[in-house]
Design a protein around this motif. Structure first.
Motif, PDB file in Angstrom:
ATOM      1  N   LEU A   1      -0.351   7.300  -1.826  1.00 14.79           N
ATOM      2  CA  LEU A   1      -0.465   8.611  -1.166  1.00 14.79           C
ATOM      3  C   LEU A   1      -1.721   8.702  -0.310  1.00 14.79           C
ATOM      4  O   LEU A   1      -1.725   9.377   0.722  1.00 14.79           O
ATOM      5  CB  LEU A   1      -0.468   9.735  -2.199  1.00 14.79           C
ATOM      6  CG  LEU A   1       0.848  10.041  -2.881  1.00 14.79           C
ATOM      7  CD1 LEU A   1       0.644  11.030  -4.018  1.00 14.79           C
ATOM      8  CD2 LEU A   1       1.868  10.565  -1.888  1.00 14.79           C
ATOM      9  N   GLY A   2      -2.795   8.044  -0.736  1.00 17.23           N
ATOM     10  CA  GLY A   2      -4.055   8.091  -0.005  1.00 17.23           C
ATOM     11  C   GLY A   2      -4.249   6.958   0.975  1.00 17.23           C
ATOM     12  O   GLY A   2      -5.336   6.780   1.518  1.00 17.23           O
ATOM     13  N   SER A   3      -3.195   6.206   1.229  1.00 15.37           N
ATOM     14  CA  SER A   3      -3.288   5.046   2.107  1.00 15.37           C
ATOM     15  C   SER A   3      -3.694   5.435   3.525  1.00 15.37           C
ATOM     16  O   SER A   3      -3.290   6.478   4.046  1.00 15.37           O
ATOM     17  CB  SER A   3      -1.934   4.322   2.156  1.00 15.37           C
ATOM     18  OG  SER A   3      -1.978   3.255   3.082  1.00 15.37           O
ATOM     19  N   ASP A   4      -4.492   4.579   4.139  1.00 12.27           N
ATOM     20  CA  ASP A   4      -4.853   4.769   5.545  1.00 12.27           C
ATOM     21  C   ASP A   4      -3.671   4.493   6.468  1.00 12.27           C
ATOM     22  O   ASP A   4      -3.678   4.900   7.627  1.00 12.27           O
ATOM     23  CB  ASP A   4      -6.019   3.846   5.928  1.00 12.27           C
ATOM     24  CG  ASP A   4      -7.316   4.252   5.263  1.00 12.27           C
ATOM     25  OD1 ASP A   4      -7.473   5.452   4.933  1.00 12.27           O
ATOM     26  OD2 ASP A   4      -8.178   3.376   5.077  1.00 12.27           O
ATOM     27  N   ASP A   5      -2.682   3.779   5.956  1.00 13.50           N
ATOM     28  CA  ASP A   5      -1.467   3.480   6.712  1.00 13.50           C
ATOM     29  C   ASP A   5      -0.536   4.683   6.579  1.00 13.50           C
ATOM     30  O   ASP A   5       0.010   4.956   5.509  1.00 13.50           O
ATOM     31  CB  ASP A   5      -0.811   2.216   6.156  1.00 13.50           C
ATOM     32  CG  ASP A   5       0.422   1.776   6.929  1.00 13.50           C
ATOM     33  OD1 ASP A   5       1.099   2.642   7.540  1.00 13.50           O
ATOM     34  OD2 ASP A   5       0.712   0.570   6.920  1.00 13.50           O
ATOM     35  N   ALA A   6      -0.382   5.415   7.661  1.00 14.49           N
ATOM     36  CA  ALA A   6       0.404   6.656   7.628  1.00 14.49           C
ATOM     37  C   ALA A   6       1.834   6.424   7.165  1.00 14.49           C
ATOM     38  O   ALA A   6       2.401   7.269   6.463  1.00 14.49           O
ATOM     39  CB  ALA A   6       0.399   7.320   9.003  1.00 14.49           C
ATOM     40  N   SER A   7       2.436   5.288   7.516  1.00  9.74           N
ATOM     41  CA  SER A   7       3.820   5.047   7.106  1.00  9.74           C
ATOM     42  C   SER A   7       3.910   4.816   5.600  1.00  9.74           C
ATOM     43  O   SER A   7       4.879   5.231   4.960  1.00  9.74           O
ATOM     44  CB  SER A   7       4.429   3.877   7.885  1.00  9.74           C
ATOM     45  OG  SER A   7       3.736   2.680   7.609  1.00  9.74           O
ATOM     46  N   VAL A   8       2.900   4.197   5.006  1.00 11.53           N
ATOM     47  CA  VAL A   8       2.879   3.993   3.552  1.00 11.53           C
ATOM     48  C   VAL A   8       2.715   5.336   2.846  1.00 11.53           C
ATOM     49  O   VAL A   8       3.445   5.651   1.899  1.00 11.53           O
ATOM     50  CB  VAL A   8       1.741   3.018   3.143  1.00 11.53           C
ATOM     51  CG1 VAL A   8       1.541   3.001   1.639  1.00 11.53           C
ATOM     52  CG2 VAL A   8       2.031   1.623   3.671  1.00 11.53           C
ATOM     53  N   ALA A   9       1.768   6.146   3.311  1.00  8.90           N
ATOM     54  CA  ALA A   9       1.542   7.458   2.707  1.00  8.90           C
ATOM     55  C   ALA A   9       2.785   8.338   2.837  1.00  8.90           C
ATOM     56  O   ALA A   9       3.180   9.022   1.884  1.00  8.90           O
ATOM     57  CB  ALA A   9       0.332   8.134   3.346  1.00  8.90           C
ATOM     58  N   ARG A  10       3.426   8.303   3.992  1.00 10.07           N
ATOM     59  CA  ARG A  10       4.632   9.105   4.216  1.00 10.07           C
ATOM     60  C   ARG A  10       5.770   8.645   3.298  1.00 10.07           C
ATOM     61  O   ARG A  10       6.470   9.461   2.698  1.00 10.07           O
ATOM     62  CB  ARG A  10       5.063   9.029   5.681  1.00 10.07           C
ATOM     63  CG  ARG A  10       6.251   9.908   6.021  1.00 10.07           C
ATOM     64  CD  ARG A  10       6.575   9.943   7.512  1.00 10.07           C
ATOM     65  NE  ARG A  10       6.641   8.634   8.143  1.00 10.07           N
ATOM     66  CZ  ARG A  10       5.679   8.117   8.943  1.00 10.07           C
ATOM     67  NH1 ARG A  10       4.597   8.806   9.220  1.00 10.07           N
ATOM     68  NH2 ARG A  10       5.802   6.920   9.480  1.00 10.07           N
ATOM     69  N   ALA A  11       5.944   7.331   3.156  1.00  9.54           N
ATOM     70  CA  ALA A  11       6.992   6.801   2.278  1.00  9.54           C
ATOM     71  C   ALA A  11       6.734   7.205   0.828  1.00  9.54           C
ATOM     72  O   ALA A  11       7.671   7.541   0.090  1.00  9.54           O
ATOM     73  CB  ALA A  11       7.080   5.281   2.411  1.00  9.54           C
ATOM     74  N   ALA A  12       5.474   7.195   0.413  1.00  9.49           N
ATOM     75  CA  ALA A  12       5.132   7.602  -0.956  1.00  9.49           C
ATOM     76  C   ALA A  12       5.455   9.079  -1.166  1.00  9.49           C
ATOM     77  O   ALA A  12       6.029   9.461  -2.189  1.00  9.49           O
ATOM     78  CB  ALA A  12       3.657   7.331  -1.242  1.00  9.49           C
ATOM     79  N   ARG A  13       5.109   9.912  -0.192  1.00 14.38           N
ATOM     80  CA  ARG A  13       5.404  11.345  -0.287  1.00 14.38           C
ATOM     81  C   ARG A  13       6.918  11.579  -0.370  1.00 14.38           C
ATOM     82  O   ARG A  13       7.383  12.392  -1.161  1.00 14.38           O
ATOM     83  CB  ARG A  13       4.841  12.088   0.922  1.00 14.38           C
ATOM     84  CG  ARG A  13       3.334  12.160   0.952  1.00 14.38           C
ATOM     85  CD  ARG A  13       2.845  12.828   2.238  1.00 14.38           C
ATOM     86  NE  ARG A  13       3.438  14.129   2.438  1.00 14.38           N
ATOM     87  CZ  ARG A  13       3.052  15.231   1.784  1.00 14.38           C
ATOM     88  NH1 ARG A  13       2.072  15.180   0.930  1.00 14.38           N
ATOM     89  NH2 ARG A  13       3.644  16.380   2.015  1.00 14.38           N
TER      90      ARG A  13
END
Length: 107
Positions: free
Chosen positions: A19-31
């Motif tokens: 969720l706190g990833s600097d990679d927006a696509s990773v954070a978005r996928a987690a959300r």
């Protein structure tokens, strides 16, 4: 999917990293994964509210408000009573989201 239904501290830490990833696509996928799992992810989100990476805590705040699980209310109220650097606007949005999904608590 196993991270979201687990109460293990390791699961919450791993979710926090995503969720706190600097990679927006990773954070978005987690959300998106948290939203799909719904209330099953509440315990992992609550664990993130206690500290850690601010971006993960802020995402957890937003998500517990969006999910509206009554299990998160004590954690939200505990955050509200603390005087530290909790993101107050995010906390207000989480509480408002919770109350919007649980109108009986507002009475």
């Amino acid at each position: 999917g196993f991270l979201l239904g687990s109460e293990a501290p390791e699961a919450a830490a791993a979710l926090g990293e995503l969720l706190g990833s600097d990679d927006a696509s990773v954070a978005r996928a987690a959300r998106e994964a948290v939203v799909r799992r719904g209330e099953e992810s509440t315990s992992a989100l609550i664990a993130l509210l206690g500290g850690g990476v601010p971006a993960a805590r802020d995402a957890a705040l937003e998500l517990v408000g969006e999910l509206g699980s009554s299990a998160a209310l004590p954690a939200l109220l505990a955050l509200a009573s603390r005087g530290d650097a909790v993101d107050r606007p995010a906390l207000r949005r989480a509480l408002a989201g919770f109350l919007g999904r649980n109108p009986g608590y507002a009475d």
